[in-house]
Design a protein around this motif. Sequence first.
Motif, mmCIF file in Angstrom:
data_model
loop_
_atom_site.group_PDB
_atom_site.id
_atom_site.type_symbol
_atom_site.label_atom_id
_atom_site.label_comp_id
_atom_site.label_asym_id
_atom_site.label_seq_id
_atom_site.Cartn_x
_atom_site.Cartn_y
_atom_site.Cartn_z
ATOM 1 N N GLY A 44 0.807 -1.217 0.000
ATOM 2 C CA GLY A 44 0.000 0.000 0.000
ATOM 3 C C GLY A 44 0.839 1.265 0.000
ATOM 4 N N GLU A 45 2.079 1.161 -0.500
ATOM 5 C CA GLU A 45 2.988 2.303 -0.497
ATOM 6 C C GLU A 45 2.899 3.101 -1.796
ATOM 7 N N SER A 46 2.978 4.417 -1.656
ATOM 8 C CA SER A 46 3.035 5.313 -2.814
ATOM 9 C C SER A 46 4.204 6.278 -2.611
ATOM 10 N N ARG A 47 4.635 6.928 -3.702
ATOM 11 C CA ARG A 47 5.797 7.811 -3.618
ATOM 12 C C ARG A 47 5.472 9.028 -2.757
ATOM 13 N N GLN A 48 6.334 9.281 -1.775
ATOM 14 C CA GLN A 48 6.169 10.415 -0.865
ATOM 15 C C GLN A 48 7.183 11.518 -1.139
ATOM 16 N N SER A 49 8.361 11.146 -1.673
ATOM 17 C CA SER A 49 9.370 12.159 -2.007
ATOM 18 C C SER A 49 10.305 11.606 -3.064
ATOM 19 N N ILE A 50 11.023 12.532 -3.728
ATOM 20 C CA ILE A 50 11.925 12.152 -4.814
ATOM 21 C C ILE A 50 13.070 13.164 -4.871
ATOM 22 N N GLY A 51 14.244 12.717 -5.289
ATOM 23 C CA GLY A 51 15.389 13.606 -5.444
ATOM 24 C C GLY A 51 16.438 12.967 -6.338
ATOM 25 N N VAL A 52 17.430 13.744 -6.726
ATOM 26 C CA VAL A 52 18.516 13.251 -7.567
ATOM 27 C C VAL A 52 19.721 12.983 -6.671
ATOM 28 N N GLY A 53 20.260 11.769 -6.775
ATOM 29 C CA GLY A 53 21.409 11.379 -5.968
ATOM 30 C C GLY A 53 22.685 11.371 -6.782
ATOM 31 N N ALA A 54 23.694 10.706 -6.246
ATOM 32 C CA ALA A 54 24.995 10.605 -6.908
ATOM 33 C C ALA A 54 24.864 9.942 -8.271
ATOM 34 N N ASN A 55 25.706 10.341 -9.193
ATOM 35 C CA ASN A 55 25.745 9.775 -10.549
ATOM 36 C C ASN A 55 24.398 9.860 -11.258
#
Length: 104
Positions: A44-55
């Motif tokens: 029952g999980e949905s996306r809560q946050s997003i970001g750009v990481g290394a590489n």
Amino acid sequence: MTRTFLKMTLGATTLAFMATQSMAQAANCAPHDVVVQRLAAGYGESRQSIGVGANNTVVEVFASLETGSWTITVTAAGGLTCMVASGEAFQVMAEGLPNTDSPA
């Protein structure tokens, strides 16, 4: 002769270890849409946050606000998404920066 045998054995052991690590990692990886679907259907999980990481990887946090389960994924440029951490007791936080005017 003994030195050659030792090198061959060490090489074979290294290859076996690398193959085992790759298989273990692959078990937690799949195309992005498959991972998103499994997290939604299974937890029952949905996306809560997003970001750009290394590489230039994409780091996402999925969570269920009902159950508190959460999963962190990392998606590589090729689209393969790997689940790197999961847990319980997810909470949404909106904290401000600490006051820097007063001495610590």
